[in-house]
Design an enzyme around this catalytic site. Structure first.
Site, PDB file in Angstrom:
ATOM      1  N   ASN A   8       0.877  -1.167   0.000  1.00 36.56           N
ATOM      2  CA  ASN A   8       0.000   0.000   0.000  1.00 36.56           C
ATOM      3  C   ASN A   8       0.918   1.221   0.000  1.00 36.56           C
ATOM      4  OD1 ASN A   8      -1.809   2.036   0.453  1.00 36.56           O
ATOM      5  ND2 ASN A   8      -2.838   1.047   2.186  1.00 36.56           N
ATOM      6  N   HIS A 187     -13.188   2.419  -0.427  1.00 37.44           N
ATOM      7  CA  HIS A 187     -13.178   1.402   0.642  1.00 37.44           C
ATOM      8  C   HIS A 187     -13.784   0.081   0.164  1.00 37.44           C
ATOM      9  CE1 HIS A 187     -13.327   4.810   3.882  1.00 37.44           C
ATOM     10  NE2 HIS A 187     -12.088   4.422   3.688  1.00 37.44           N
TER      11      HIS A 187
END
Ligand code: AMP
Length: 403
Positions: A8, A187
């Site tokens: 990430n 999300h």
């Protein structure tokens, strides 16, 4: 051994996790921050599961300049070499990358090719803070791990199933199409993971289940999930719309921008900063962390109490509207930092909804248990759950699924 490395990559940070996928265990994880600054910080945790015997997780911290993402990968590889586990003994068979914006093009985990990178770059205009950083991470990772496939997993992908009625903004269609203005939602990796775990926990068929997922972290979004598919979500073109967040305003009359531009002389960059960084809980109370807001509110701080009231009002507003969108609801699921930890927020968010069949059990809500758990009362028609999210595991699963 089938290990997957999950990356990430932010503009000045690199978060990583090495997972062993036979038993879905974390072998190691780490965070390199302040990339590009004079002193970068490095944290590398070796999980107990990767070592023999019953040792605990072990964390190593360091500080050194990390010039760019390529340097961050070298630092990461050094950390594995010095502290373990050995990447030679646990070679990743695929590297999975979180990519924030997949636009309309990417709705599945996608093996990274040069063309895919061009497309991610092209979508940077929709996510200028995220996609370029994600891309830097991919490019650096390809140099560090040249012999394995790299897979991009998009935050927007789960919301590809939104119906046009939910994703279309009621503005000039030609202009909107030309500039790709629509709701994308974010999300998605978390909403997908959490809604699937909830169905499994309840022993229910996902296809038959109507779920509202409340991902309440520093960023926050709600998602209406019908039969495993996202049918509405609160974030929009960007992650600014919807719920009140740590530093973001969420929903707002768009005329507020015009008004502040005309009357307060705020330019577009200032408005952008105002709404993304100086609004939400921090704008209302001077505190961006929900723990501080609840504590200050309880001690009589009026601004903090109001911030929490606004936060909870907006949350309830979305729960109500998603019950209508779904035509009823079977399960409401809390997840992420606030959703997993704040007894006060969970308890108050669903107060007064007994006539809708929603009743929280105060003892279950307050139990310090970890893991997926039920917090509704036995006589609640709607199951209310807490499910810890695990975006890294979901990215690892999805990355593995396409190779
Ligand atoms: P996340 O973005 O999912 O990592 O969530 C981070 C946020 O969770 C923090 O900014 C805190 O506001 C919130 N948080 C973490 N622990 C607690 C807690 N015990 N009570 C309330 N909020 C919490």
């Amino acid at each position: 051994m089938s290990a997957v490395l999950v990356i990430n990559s932010g503009s000045s940070s690199l978060k990583y996790q090495l997972l062993e996928m036979t038993g879905e265990t974390v072998l190691a994880s780490g965070l390199i921050e302040r990339i590009g600054e004079d002193a970068g910080s490095v944290k590398h945790t070796v999980s107990a599961s990767s070592t023999a015997g019953d040792a605990a997780d072990e964390t190593f911290r360091g500080s050194e300049p990390v010039a760019d993402h390529a340097a961050a990968f070298r630092v990461m590889i050094e950390a594995f070499a010095s502290h373990g586990p050995s990447l030679t003994e646990n070679p990743p068979i695929v590297v999975g990358h979180r990519v924030v914006h997949g636009g309309k093009r990417f709705f599945e985990p996608t093996v990274v090719t040069d063309l895919v990178k061009i497309n991610i770059e092209d979508l940077s205009e929709l996510a200028p803070l995220h996609n370029p950083a994600n891309l830097d991470g991919i490019t650096a990772a390809q140099v560090a791990f040249p012999d394995v496939p790299h897979v991009a997993v998009f935050d927007t992908a789960f919301h590809a199933t939104l119906p046009a009625a939910a994703y279309t903004y009621a503005i000039d269609r030609e202009l909107a199409d030309k500039h790709r203005v629509r709701r994308y939602g974010f999300h998605g990796t978390s909403h997908k993971f959490v809604s699937e775990v909830a169905a499994e926990f309840l022993g229910r068929d996902l296809e038959q289940l109507k779920t509202i997922v409340l991902h309440l972290g520093n960023g926050a979004s709600a998602c209406a999930v019908d039969g495993g598919r996202s049918v509405d979500t609160s974030m929009g073109l960007t992650p600014l719309e919807g719920l009140v967040m740590g530093t973001r305003s969420g929903d707002l009359d768009p005329a507020v921008l015009v008004h502040l531009h005309r009357r307060a002389g705020l330019g577009f960059d200032e408005l952008d900063t105002l709404l993304n960084r100086r609004s939400g809980l921090i704008g209302l109370s001077g505190r961006g962390d929900m723990r501080d807001v609840v504590e200050a509110g309880d001690s009589g701080d009026e601004a903090a109490a109001l911030a929490l009231d606004v936060y909870l009002h907006r949350l309830k507003h979305y729960v109500g509207s998603y019950i209508a969108v779904l035509g009823g609801v079977d399960a409401i699921v809390f997840t992420a930092g606030v959703g997993e930890n704040s007894v006060a927020v969970r308890g108050r968010a669903l107060e007064g909804l007994e006539r809708l069949g929603i009743r929280i059990d105060p003892q279950r809500n307050a139990s310090g248990e970890r893991g997926p758990r039920l917090i509704s009362a036995d006589d609640s028609a709607v199951a209310v759950l807490v499910v810890p999210t695990n975006e890294e595991l979901e990215i690892a699963r999805q990355s593995l699924s396409v190779i």
